[in-house]
Every structure is written in structure tokens, then in C-alpha cells.
Design a protein around this motif. Structure first.
Motif, PDB file in Angstrom:
ATOM      1  N   TYR A 108      -0.833   3.632  -3.276  1.00  0.00           N
ATOM      2  CA  TYR A 108      -1.533   4.439  -2.602  1.00  0.00           C
ATOM      3  C   TYR A 108      -2.657   4.539  -3.333  1.00  0.00           C
ATOM      4  CZ  TYR A 108      -3.157   8.763  -3.047  1.00  0.00           C
ATOM      5  OH  TYR A 108      -3.947  10.346  -2.656  1.00  0.00           O
ATOM      6  N   THR A 109      -3.623   4.004  -2.306  1.00  0.00           N
ATOM      7  CA  THR A 109      -5.269   3.882  -2.866  1.00  0.00           C
ATOM      8  C   THR A 109      -6.064   4.829  -2.494  1.00  0.00           C
ATOM      9  OG1 THR A 109      -5.587   3.148  -0.930  1.00  0.00           O
ATOM     10  CG2 THR A 109      -4.867   1.187  -2.955  1.00  0.00           C
ATOM     11  N   GLY A 110      -5.646   6.428  -2.163  1.00  0.00           N
ATOM     12  CA  GLY A 110      -6.262   7.600  -1.126  1.00  0.00           C
ATOM     13  C   GLY A 110      -5.269   7.661   0.094  1.00  0.00           C
ATOM     14  N   THR A 111      -5.110   7.358   0.002  1.00  0.00           N
ATOM     15  CA  THR A 111      -3.305   7.480   1.108  1.00  0.00           C
ATOM     16  C   THR A 111      -1.914   6.070   1.428  1.00  0.00           C
ATOM     17  OG1 THR A 111      -5.129   5.701   2.398  1.00  0.00           O
ATOM     18  CG2 THR A 111      -5.026   8.291   2.902  1.00  0.00           C
ATOM     19  N   TRP A 112      -1.730   5.898   1.452  1.00  0.00           N
ATOM     20  CA  TRP A 112      -0.252   5.368   1.354  1.00  0.00           C
ATOM     21  C   TRP A 112       0.041   3.868   2.332  1.00  0.00           C
ATOM     22  CZ3 TRP A 112       2.361   4.829  -2.987  1.00  0.00           C
ATOM     23  CH2 TRP A 112       2.835   5.969  -2.914  1.00  0.00           C
ATOM     24  N   SER A 113      -0.363   2.884   1.903  1.00  0.00           N
ATOM     25  CA  SER A 113      -0.615   1.633   2.797  1.00  0.00           C
ATOM     26  C   SER A 113       0.481   1.175   3.834  1.00  0.00           C
ATOM     27  CB  SER A 113      -0.971   0.449   2.350  1.00  0.00           C
ATOM     28  OG  SER A 113       0.498   0.425   1.557  1.00  0.00           O
ATOM     29  N   ASN A 114       2.150   1.533   3.574  1.00  0.00           N
ATOM     30  CA  ASN A 114       2.449   1.245   4.342  1.00  0.00           C
ATOM     31  C   ASN A 114       4.113   2.221   4.834  1.00  0.00           C
ATOM     32  OD1 ASN A 114       4.669  -0.360   6.119  1.00  0.00           O
ATOM     33  ND2 ASN A 114       5.510  -1.044   4.457  1.00  0.00           N
ATOM     34  N   SER A 115       3.093   3.607   5.188  1.00  0.00           N
ATOM     35  CA  SER A 115       3.720   4.910   5.178  1.00  0.00           C
ATOM     36  C   SER A 115       4.243   5.792   3.456  1.00  0.00           C
ATOM     37  CB  SER A 115       5.121   4.852   5.743  1.00  0.00           C
ATOM     38  OG  SER A 115       6.189   3.793   5.815  1.00  0.00           O
ATOM     39  N   ASN A 116       4.488   6.545   3.783  1.00  0.00           N
ATOM     40  CA  ASN A 116       4.894   7.535   2.629  1.00  0.00           C
ATOM     41  C   ASN A 116       6.456   6.597   2.485  1.00  0.00           C
ATOM     42  OD1 ASN A 116       2.406   9.488   2.882  1.00  0.00           O
ATOM     43  ND2 ASN A 116       4.282  10.683   3.423  1.00  0.00           N
ATOM     44  N   PRO A 117       6.285   6.717   0.666  1.00  0.00           N
ATOM     45  CA  PRO A 117       7.621   5.669   0.393  1.00  0.00           C
ATOM     46  C   PRO A 117       8.754   6.493   0.437  1.00  0.00           C
ATOM     47  CG  PRO A 117       6.261   6.997  -1.542  1.00  0.00           C
ATOM     48  CD  PRO A 117       5.517   6.751  -0.038  1.00  0.00           C
ATOM     49  N   ALA A 118       9.842   5.976   0.524  1.00  0.00           N
ATOM     50  CA  ALA A 118      11.567   6.343   0.954  1.00  0.00           C
ATOM     51  C   ALA A 118      12.043   5.114  -0.417  1.00  0.00           C
ATOM     52  CB  ALA A 118      11.720   5.744   2.137  1.00  0.00           C
ATOM     53  N   SER A 119      13.752   5.982  -0.004  1.00  0.00           N
ATOM     54  CA  SER A 119      14.294   5.111  -1.258  1.00  0.00           C
ATOM     55  C   SER A 119      14.534   3.804  -1.160  1.00  0.00           C
ATOM     56  CB  SER A 119      16.079   5.767  -0.921  1.00  0.00           C
ATOM     57  OG  SER A 119      15.790   5.374   0.399  1.00  0.00           O
ATOM     58  N   GLY A 120      13.948   3.076  -0.481  1.00  0.00           N
ATOM     59  CA  GLY A 120      14.167   1.574  -0.450  1.00  0.00           C
ATOM     60  C   GLY A 120      12.831   0.954  -0.390  1.00  0.00           C
ATOM     61  N   SER A 121      11.605   1.591  -1.549  1.00  0.00           N
ATOM     62  CA  SER A 121      10.366   1.000  -1.362  1.00  0.00           C
ATOM     63  C   SER A 121       9.617   0.557  -2.771  1.00  0.00           C
ATOM     64  CB  SER A 121       8.637   1.817   0.015  1.00  0.00           C
ATOM     65  OG  SER A 121       9.176   3.392  -0.845  1.00  0.00           O
ATOM     66  N   PHE A 122       8.985  -0.258  -2.867  1.00  0.00           N
ATOM     67  CA  PHE A 122       8.499  -0.125  -4.176  1.00  0.00           C
ATOM     68  C   PHE A 122       7.088   0.669  -3.934  1.00  0.00           C
ATOM     69  CE2 PHE A 122       5.913  -3.285  -6.883  1.00  0.00           C
ATOM     70  CZ  PHE A 122       5.982  -2.874  -7.612  1.00  0.00           C
ATOM     71  N   ALA A 123       6.693   1.136  -4.646  1.00  0.00           N
ATOM     72  CA  ALA A 123       5.896   2.263  -4.444  1.00  0.00           C
ATOM     73  C   ALA A 123       4.470   1.397  -5.551  1.00  0.00           C
ATOM     74  CB  ALA A 123       5.674   3.758  -4.396  1.00  0.00           C
TER      75      ALA A 123
END
Length: 466
Positions: free
Chosen positions: A209-224
């Protein structure tokens, strides 16, 4: 008596059990792909409180059947490497350059979500050097084919009841080139096994997150990764992710009614800030997940509107919080000693059959200072003194890091339940569902919440001047 003595001598002579304190952990978890299928791979490491020669053993693993499918052994989804002649595994030792010391590697599904891997010692201890020490060493490398790599693997050691202590020291003495001598000199069963599942977690994707999410919104399998200020009530709502990091210069604020829910770890970098507002929640599903605080963590708490003589039972969601840090302005902070509690006889006489929280001689509560223990409740009167006005009081917990995992509270018990009140507090920066808390703790039947509805009166019995 003679039979018992003989039995004890048998145990002593064959060294059936020893407290070796071996420890198992995961490391180097990753997701790989062979061009068509995704795989989960991880190392299993072993260490010990003292050096010894490892004999035969069996390890049990739980896994997420939604991520891998059920019965991964029977369905050919699990492969593993024990490194025979590879040179870097404990189980790779060999005799004479041709014969492995360990053999008969077997895997077997015990349930749809638990698999075991076992091995046997093939040669005597004379062919083995001390191969387990206090430095974690590679025991096995595991590879499981994914069914859905976006889901948490939830891989963890099974370490309950019959699944504990399934490893043995080497049997011998054994002579180079000769079969193992386990019939007359069996290996000792290793007791006091411990397990750490934290290193098993691996996240499928990364989003920043830099103001928007770089690779879609975080989900249970993602490192945020939070690299710019993010307030849940303003910038996109609650966060579900695999794990999370707050970068230097960024602030993550969890607003009231919102949450961050993770399967794994949280890291707050130096210069990063995590703020959990009153009634915001941080939830970590994995009981081995940790919170590393290299920056700033603030957990905010707001009391109800208290009257002049009202008190609250409070605890700390932070590991290093001090009484004089967070409650420095409170004129009274007490902790309870269950061993000192005797139900007040006048209360019992006036209200037969009622729960009795009044002590007979007022030594149940004592003035407290020092570090706040996770899970312990403290009686806090936040007003500035006797007769001083009440109101709403705001507190910030900021010492140490967030309490995580299973919190153990040493419960006191006297002659019966009515004589054994224990004062607990929520140790987490999140709410707890009371029904689940009671269900998970077999000795707890109920919890009590109350406020003063009747003013103090000489006509009501109890300890102390009031």
C-alpha cells in the motif's frame, strides 16, 4: 514389591526414557512451480539441549486439506527428501560410503489432514557420530503439491498425547559393518519434545500500500506491506492477509469496529507505527505467530463514564506494560491473591446461596506496582483520589509488543469454586467471545461482569470501612 523392583531395574538397565528436550521447527518455506503445478516446500529442523546420536523416529504433521486436498500421502501429493548420500541431512550419514544408516522411510495418512513420516535406524550406534546438537540441523525437506496455493498451508507439528516423544537415541553398541544391536541395547525414547510451527507459513503473493494497493487488495494468501498511512475507516476498510509489515514512515491505524486479521506474523519496522483504536482488533490465527515491534505500537482504551467511586478490572494487551506507565494517574491499582480469599461469613448469612465476592478480612486485594502480567486482571480506580470526580479516562498501552499466541494464566483454587475467585483480563488487542473462552477452558463455567447499582451502606455486610 519384588516385581516392582525388577521392573524399575529393567527400565534403568535399558535406558528406556531420557529427557533430551529435542526441538523441531520449520524453516525456508516457499512456493515453487514446475511449469504446471504449484508446490509448498519447507525444511524440518531438529536440535537438542545436549548432543546425542539420533536413532529411529516418527514425526506427525497437520495440514490444510483445502490447500492440498485430503490424504496427501495416499494421493501422491507429498514427497520428501532425507538426503541419502546428499551430505547435508542428519539422516544422510552413511557407513563405508555405500550403506545408509537410516532406512525404511514410510509416510502414512492418519486422517484426512494429518500425515506421519517415519524412519528406522539400519546400523548400530558405532556407525553414528553425535548428529543432533543445540544448533538446528536439517532432518527432512518436505514438498506438497498444492490444490489451491492462495490458501494458508496451516502446516504444523502434531504434538498432543500419543503423537509426542516419537524419537529415540541410537541403539547399539553396534560395530562397523555389523547389524544394529537393538534387541539387547535398545535406544532410549526421547522425552520433552517441543515444537515450533511459526516458520511454516508462506504467503502466496505480495501487495504493497503506497496510497493504493500494488497488487489488488490484500487477501488471506498475501503478504501486505503498509508503506503509506492507512486508516481502516478511511482508506479501504479492514485487512485480511497472510502476514503484514508496517514500513518506516508509515502509520497503520485500525479504527473502532475494524480489524486486521492475519494467519501469520506482524512486523513494525523502525519508524513505523501501528495504532489500534478503542474497539479495533488485531487477530492472528496461527497460535505461533508473533509481533515484532521495532517501531511504535499503541493500543488505545477508553473507559465508560465512571462515577466517583467506580472501578474497572483492566489488563494489558502489551507484553512489557508497567502499572506506572499506563495507569500512572490512577490513585489505586490492586491485584488479587486467590489464596487469601475466604468468603465473608456475614455476606453468606445475609444472602444464602449467592456468589460471594467479599473477602472476610480484606487481604484478597493488594496494592500493585510493576509489570502487568498477560491475562491477569487488575482493579483500577482511575480517579485522582478519594471523593474526586469520575468521568471518561483514556489510556495508551505502548510498552513491549502485542501479546500473541496462547496465554497461560495460573488459576488459584481453594476449597471450592465459591472460595476461589480469579481475576482475569483480556490479554489481546481484540475482543474475545465469552462463549468460546468458556468452551476452550474446561475449568471455567462462567465469567462475571458487574457494575455498582447499590450505594455503599452500613446495612450491607462486607470487608472494610465501606
Amino acid at each position: 514389591m519384588r516385581l516392582l523392583t525388577s521392573f524399575l531395574l529393567f527400565i534403568a538397565a535399558f535406558h528406556f526414557c531420557i529427557a533430551q528436550d529435542i526441538h523441531f521447527e520449520f524453516d525456508n518455506a516457499q512456493i515453487t512451480n514446475d511449469g504446471s503445478n504449484d508446490f509448498y516446500e519447507v525444511d524440518v529442523l531438529i536440535s537438542s539441549s545436549s548432543d546425542f546420536k539420533l536413532g529411529s523416529g516418527q514425526i506427525y504433521l497437520n495440514y490444510n486439506p483445502l490447500a492440498f486436498g485430503a490424504n496427501i500421502s495416499a494421493n501422491g501429493k507429498l514427497t520428501y527428501d532425507h538426503g541419502i548420500f546428499g551430505g547435508s541431512y542428519i539422516l544422510d550419514q552413511q557407513h563405508g560410503g555405500t550403506t545408509p544408516i537410516y532406512s525404511n522411510f514410510i509416510q502414512n495418512d492418519n486422517t484426512g489432514s494429518r500425515v506421519s513420516i517415519s524412519f528406522q535406524q539400519a546400523l548400530g550406534e558405532g556407525s553414528i557420530t553425535n548428529n543432533v546438537s543445540d544448533t538446528p540441523s536439517l532432518l527432512l525437506h518436505i514438498k506438497i503439491e498444492y490444490q489451491d496455493a492462495t490458501l494458508n498451508p496451516m502446516l504444523c507439528f502434531e504434538s498432543t498425547e500419543i503423537f509426542l516423544d516419537q524419537f529415540y537415541s541410537a541403539c547399539g553398541p553396534g560395530t562397523a559393518g555389523l547389524p544394529k544391536d537393538c534387541a539387547t541395547a535398545p535406544g532410549a525414547q526421547i522425552t520433552n519434545d517441543t515444537y515450533d510451527c511459526a516458520g511454516a507459513l508462506v504467503c502466496f503473493t505480495t501487495t504493497e500500500y503506497t496510497g493504493t494497493w500494488s497488487n489488488s487488495n490484500p487477501a488471506s494468501g498475501s503478504f501486505a506491506i503498509i508503506s503509506a498511512d492507512y486508516t481502516t475507516s478511511l482508506d479501504g476498510g479492514s485487512i485480511d492477509a497472510c502476514s503484514l509489515s508496517v514500513s518506516s514512515g508509515a502509520t497503520l491505524r485500525i479504527s473502532a469496529g475494524d480489524y486486521v486479521k492475519l494467519y501469520g506474523n506482524i512486523t513494525v519496522d523502525s519508524g513505523g507505527i501501528l495504532i489500534v483504536e478503542h474497539e479495533g482488533s488485531v487477530v492472528q490465527v496461527d497460535s505461533d505467530a508473533i509481533v515484532t515491534n521495532n517501531g511504535t505500537i499503541n493500543v488505545l482504551q477508553t473507559t465508560p463514564n465512571l462515577a466517583s467511586r467506580d472501578f474497572m478490572i483492566l489488563g494489558s494487551p502489551m507484553s512489557g506494560e508497567m502499572r506506572n506507565s499506563v495507569w500512572n494517574s490512577a490513585f489505586l491499582v490492586l491485584d488479587a491473591t486467590t489464596a487469601n480469599f475466604v468468603p465473608h461469613p456475614d455476606v453468606a448469612a445475609a444472602f444464602p446461596g449467592a456468589e460471594n465476592f467479599a473477602d472476610d478480612n480484606n487481604d484478597f486485594w493488594g496494592v500493585y506496582s510493576g509489570t502487568l502480567d498477560p491475562g491477569e486482571g487488575y482493579l483500577v480506580r482511575p480517579q485522582s483520589g478519594f471523593g474526586q470526580p469520575g468521568g471518561v479516562f483514556n489510556y495508551t498501552y505502548d510498552d513491549g509488543t502485542l501479546n500473541t499466541g496462547d496465554v497461560t494464566f495460573s488459576v488459584g483454587f481453594n476449597t471450592d469454586k465459591n472460595s476461589s475467585p480469579n481475576v482475569l483480563a483480556n490479554p489481546y488487542a481484540s475482543s474475545i467471545f465469552a462463549d468460546d473462552f468458556i468452551s476452550a477452558n474446561s475449568m471455567i463455567d462462567e465469567v462475571y461482569f458487574w457494575e455498582h447499582l447499590t450505594p455503599p451502606s452500613p446495612g450491607l455486610p462486607g470487608a472494610g470501612a465501606m
